[in-house]
Enzyme design. Structure first.
Site, mmCIF file in Angstrom:
data_model
loop_
_atom_site.group_PDB
_atom_site.id
_atom_site.type_symbol
_atom_site.label_atom_id
_atom_site.label_comp_id
_atom_site.label_asym_id
_atom_site.label_seq_id
_atom_site.Cartn_x
_atom_site.Cartn_y
_atom_site.Cartn_z
ATOM 1 N N SER A 32 -6.449 29.806 27.446
ATOM 2 C CA SER A 32 -5.591 28.643 27.248
ATOM 3 C C SER A 32 -4.150 29.064 27.093
ATOM 4 O O SER A 32 -3.835 30.188 26.712
ATOM 5 C CB SER A 32 -6.040 27.876 26.006
ATOM 6 O OG SER A 32 -7.224 27.172 26.290
ATOM 7 N N CYS B 272 -8.366 33.232 25.399
ATOM 8 C CA CYS B 272 -9.653 33.765 25.876
ATOM 9 C C CYS B 272 -9.495 34.714 27.057
ATOM 10 O O CYS B 272 -10.489 35.154 27.644
ATOM 11 C CB CYS B 272 -10.580 32.619 26.262
ATOM 12 S SG CYS B 272 -10.722 31.394 24.973
ATOM 13 N N HIS C 284 -15.495 31.556 32.469
ATOM 14 C CA HIS C 284 -15.282 31.520 31.024
ATOM 15 C C HIS C 284 -16.146 30.379 30.471
ATOM 16 O O HIS C 284 -16.151 29.279 31.027
ATOM 17 C CB HIS C 284 -13.799 31.296 30.710
ATOM 18 C CG HIS C 284 -13.575 30.958 29.274
ATOM 19 N ND1 HIS C 284 -14.054 31.756 28.258
ATOM 20 C CD2 HIS C 284 -12.985 29.892 28.673
ATOM 21 C CE1 HIS C 284 -13.740 31.193 27.087
ATOM 22 N NE2 HIS C 284 -13.102 30.069 27.310
ATOM 23 N N GLU D 286 -8.230 36.868 20.305
ATOM 24 C CA GLU D 286 -7.422 35.746 19.841
ATOM 25 C C GLU D 286 -7.350 35.794 18.323
ATOM 26 O O GLU D 286 -6.488 35.187 17.719
ATOM 27 C CB GLU D 286 -8.098 34.432 20.309
ATOM 28 C CG GLU D 286 -7.342 33.145 20.037
ATOM 29 C CD GLU D 286 -7.651 32.505 18.687
ATOM 30 O OE1 GLU D 286 -7.084 31.454 18.411
ATOM 31 O OE2 GLU D 286 -8.458 33.039 17.900
ATOM 32 N N THR E 77 -18.125 23.740 19.371
ATOM 33 C CA THR E 77 -17.807 24.779 20.360
ATOM 34 C C THR E 77 -17.249 26.032 19.675
ATOM 35 O O THR E 77 -16.504 26.789 20.266
ATOM 36 C CB THR E 77 -16.825 24.258 21.440
ATOM 37 O OG1 THR E 77 -15.566 23.951 20.830
ATOM 38 C CG2 THR E 77 -17.339 23.032 22.136
ATOM 39 N N ASN F 102 -18.994 29.837 21.583
ATOM 40 C CA ASN F 102 -17.798 30.372 22.226
ATOM 41 C C ASN F 102 -17.383 31.666 21.527
ATOM 42 O O ASN F 102 -17.186 31.688 20.311
ATOM 43 C CB ASN F 102 -16.654 29.349 22.142
ATOM 44 C CG ASN F 102 -15.505 29.694 23.093
ATOM 45 O OD1 ASN F 102 -15.539 30.724 23.771
ATOM 46 N ND2 ASN F 102 -14.511 28.833 23.150
ATOM 47 N N SER G 87 -7.555 20.305 27.781
ATOM 48 C CA SER G 87 -7.847 21.738 28.000
ATOM 49 C C SER G 87 -8.854 21.918 29.142
ATOM 50 O O SER G 87 -8.796 22.899 29.879
ATOM 51 C CB SER G 87 -8.342 22.413 26.711
ATOM 52 O OG SER G 87 -9.657 22.024 26.392
HETATM 53 N N1 CAA Z 1 -26.482 12.740 25.138
HETATM 54 C C1 CAA Z 1 -26.134 13.591 26.163
HETATM 55 N N2 CAA Z 1 -24.827 13.832 26.486
HETATM 56 C C2 CAA Z 1 -23.874 13.262 25.740
HETATM 57 C C3 CAA Z 1 -24.167 12.384 24.672
HETATM 58 C C4 CAA Z 1 -25.532 12.141 24.378
HETATM 59 N N3 CAA Z 1 -25.917 11.342 23.376
HETATM 60 N N4 CAA Z 1 -23.000 11.957 24.136
HETATM 61 C C5 CAA Z 1 -22.002 12.547 24.851
HETATM 62 N N5 CAA Z 1 -22.532 13.322 25.813
HETATM 63 C C6 CAA Z 1 -21.832 14.151 26.792
HETATM 64 C C7 CAA Z 1 -20.575 13.486 27.352
HETATM 65 O O1 CAA Z 1 -20.868 12.607 28.413
HETATM 66 C C8 CAA Z 1 -19.772 14.700 27.777
HETATM 67 O O2 CAA Z 1 -20.250 15.184 29.007
HETATM 68 P P1 CAA Z 1 -19.296 15.138 30.311
HETATM 69 O O3 CAA Z 1 -18.077 15.969 29.958
HETATM 70 O O4 CAA Z 1 -20.109 15.783 31.378
HETATM 71 O O5 CAA Z 1 -18.955 13.725 30.532
HETATM 72 C C9 CAA Z 1 -20.134 15.738 26.726
HETATM 73 O O6 CAA Z 1 -21.337 15.297 26.107
HETATM 74 C C10 CAA Z 1 -19.074 15.908 25.644
HETATM 75 O O7 CAA Z 1 -18.783 14.630 25.158
HETATM 76 P P2 CAA Z 1 -17.278 14.195 24.831
HETATM 77 O O8 CAA Z 1 -16.358 14.611 25.932
HETATM 78 O O9 CAA Z 1 -17.285 12.787 24.423
HETATM 79 O O10 CAA Z 1 -17.058 15.139 23.560
HETATM 80 P P3 CAA Z 1 -15.813 15.255 22.600
HETATM 81 O O11 CAA Z 1 -14.762 14.282 22.971
HETATM 82 O O12 CAA Z 1 -16.353 15.191 21.234
HETATM 83 O O13 CAA Z 1 -15.251 16.725 22.827
HETATM 84 C C11 CAA Z 1 -14.637 18.815 23.765
HETATM 85 C C12 CAA Z 1 -15.685 17.702 23.752
HETATM 86 C C13 CAA Z 1 -13.315 18.285 24.290
HETATM 87 C C14 CAA Z 1 -15.132 19.935 24.649
HETATM 88 C C15 CAA Z 1 -14.434 19.335 22.293
HETATM 89 O O14 CAA Z 1 -15.647 19.910 21.835
HETATM 90 C C16 CAA Z 1 -13.315 20.365 22.155
HETATM 91 O O15 CAA Z 1 -12.182 19.995 21.944
HETATM 92 N N6 CAA Z 1 -13.663 21.691 22.226
HETATM 93 C C17 CAA Z 1 -12.663 22.768 22.106
HETATM 94 C C18 CAA Z 1 -11.813 22.932 23.353
HETATM 95 C C19 CAA Z 1 -12.576 23.506 24.516
HETATM 96 O O16 CAA Z 1 -13.614 24.121 24.372
HETATM 97 N N7 CAA Z 1 -12.025 23.348 25.722
HETATM 98 C C20 CAA Z 1 -12.639 23.890 26.920
HETATM 99 C C21 CAA Z 1 -11.610 24.186 27.987
HETATM 100 S S1 CAA Z 1 -10.326 25.252 27.340
HETATM 101 C C22 CAA Z 1 -11.061 26.779 27.238
HETATM 102 O O17 CAA Z 1 -12.070 27.015 27.827
HETATM 103 C C23 CAA Z 1 -10.419 27.821 26.385
HETATM 104 C C24 CAA Z 1 -11.230 27.957 25.126
HETATM 105 O O18 CAA Z 1 -12.178 28.707 25.053
HETATM 106 C C25 CAA Z 1 -10.858 27.140 23.979
#
Ligand code: CAA
Length: 419
Positions: free
Chosen positions: A336, A118, A247, A86, A161, A304, A211
């Site tokens: 993605s 990816c 992945h 990528e 990530t 990642n 995503s």
């Molecule tokens: N203690 C323990 N767990 C906690 C916590 C705490 N204090 N606070 C939050 N959590 C948990 C949440 O409950 C959540 O778990 P669940 O999903 O099981 O409910 C987890 O931590 C993450 O919390 P949020 O969803 O609130 O986190 P966020 O909104 O800040 O963002 C994310 C998470 C969307 C993955 C973000 O990091 C992101 O945008 N990452 C990049 C995109 C990505 O990786 N997408 C994955 C699918 S796409 C793909 O795989 C292709 C690629 O490589 C990009």
């Protein structure tokens, strides 16, 4: 295995990652976030950070070099080189052609780059398998390298990530590690805006929660296609699979994926058992603990690496492998945008003898920890490393011991040093 090309697959594998990392608990604290969110919620402990002298090319070449050396394969045996990434370093010139030179491959080696977020290395790997199966390889092997630097930027939701690294795999018709069943691969494609990186940006844009949905939908779609291709082939039932690899953008994603995988598999293979919700949940958790979580420890330490993440999880399995006898495994690759494949493979009965060669822990243990301030300055410095005005980069600044480094640009050309 039910195809005529039963031993085409992965003959050698190696990882190369950057020299530095940042600790996820320290990063969370610096961002005013509970460390448990990064460590448990996302399942990440450390995050590899590429310094300005480490780029897609240097990581790919180092991983490729290790795969060849460790598994005793001569450069002259390679007839095709594919780099999936990528994080390309030029709009036109492929990363692969720099790697070709650095690895001293033959001028008759077919060389190109593949891109689909990816998914790029999986596209490359399946093309390499087809190239061998079609008889075009004429006894040669393919070198497929996944190399990426995941960058979302400081303070973004994607920041925890991030990661960086490369996984190199040699594909041959006499695979010593894993034979891939290419006949039943299930593919899936859909135009979605879940993650993308415009040509002008070093940082990825993502609609993070969407995503995750897109990833899980693609898993369902690719799995259904594979099941259809496989007919009544019993290898496609989770209970008959020893290890499931997904992945891994962050390790908790593999958990979500396995839960979805289990649910669709369960609904397809109704046993007539009348399970309570609690019993059903318990079965999914124990399936995850048996088939997925034991192989996520390298991903948790690296972060990642986009197109190599799936194969890093498989390396974790291979380094722990003590089995004698065939083992059935499943792989799900997601890129993605989006494109995905689900496939079944079989671990060679003697693959355990190569377990030590598949283990990158010595290298990981030698990494240097950056403070959050240092990590931020690395990220900022990297923004300009390929601008023409830049002066040469000084590897000593990052304590780099590597013998293959990126040194900046001169006359609009990238400069690499290789000793
Ligand atoms: N203690 C323990 N767990 C906690 C916590 C705490 N204090 N606070 C939050 N959590 C948990 C949440 O409950 C959540 O778990 P669940 O999903 O099981 O409910 C987890 O931590 C993450 O919390 P949020 O969803 O609130 O986190 P966020 O909104 O800040 O963002 C994310 C998470 C969307 C993955 C973000 O990091 C992101 O945008 N990452 C990049 C995109 C990505 O990786 N997408 C994955 C699918 S796409 C793909 O795989 C292709 C690629 O490589 C990009």
């Amino acid at each position: 295995m039910n195809n005529n090309n039963s031993s085409i697959g992965i003959d050698a594998i190696a990882f190369h990652g950057p020299r530095c990392y940042v600790d996820m608990a320290e990063l969370a604290t610096a961002r005013g976030i509970d460390p448990a969110k990064y460590q448990k919620g996302l399942g990440q402990l450390k995050m590899a950070v590429a310094t300005p002298c480490e780029d897609t090319v240097t990581m790919a070449a180092q991983a490729g070099r290790k795969a060849l050396e460790k598994f005793g394969i001569d450069a002259s045996e390679i007839g095709m080189l594919i780099v999936g990434t990528e994080t390309g370093i030029d709009h036109s010139k492929p990363t692969a052609v720099y790697v070709h030179e650095l690895l001293d491959l033959s001028q008759n080696c077919r060389t190109f780059e593949t891109k689909h977020a990816c998914y790029g290395a999986t596209a490359g790997m399946t093309s390499a398998i087809d190239w061998i199966a079609a008889g075009r390889a004429r006894g040669k092997k393919a070198l497929v390298i996944a190399s990426d630097i995941a960058r979302y930027g400081i303070g973004t939701p994607g920041e925890p990530t991030q990661g960086a690294g490369a996984v190199a795999m040699v594909i041959s018709n006499n695979a010593r590690l894993v034979a891939i069943d290419s006949q039943t691969i299930g593919d899936y494609t859909r135009q979605v805006m879940d993650f993308w990186r415009p040509l002008y940006s070093k940082y990825a844009f993502t609609d993070g929660h969407y995503s995750i949905e897109c990833y899980l939908d693609a898993l369902t779609g690719a799995w259904e296609a594979a099941r259809e291709n496989a007919g009544d082939d019993t290898r496609f039932t989770i209970d008959n699979i020893e290890a499931c690899f997904y992945h891994v953008p962050f390790t908790a994603m593999a958990r979500k994926a396995h839960f979805r995988h289990y649910e669709i598999d369960f609904s397809m293979n109704e046993t007539g058992e009348n399970l309570s919700d609690e019993q059903a949940q318990q079965r999914i958790i124990s399936s995850y603990q048996k088939r997925v979580s034991p192989w996520l420890s390298i991903n948790a330490e690296v972060g990642n690496i986009y197109t190599g993440s799936l194969f890093l999880a498989m390396m974790d399995y291979l380094r722990q492998n003590k089995n004698k006898g065939d083992a059935n495994i499943s792989l799900f690759s997601y890129g993605s945008g989006c494109g995905a494949s689900y496939f079944i493979a079989s671990v060679h009965p003697d693959a355990a003898q190569f377990a030590r060669l598949c283990d990158p822990s010595e290298e990981l243990n030698k990494r240097r920890k950056l403070s959050v301030d240092e990590y931020e300055s690395v990220l900022k410095d990297t923004e300009n490393t390929d601008l023409h005005e830049n002066e040469s980069l000084d590897p000593a600044r990052w304590d780099l011991l590597e013998n293959l480094l990126y040194l900046g640009t001169r006359d609009h050309q990238r400069m690499y040093v290789s000793n």
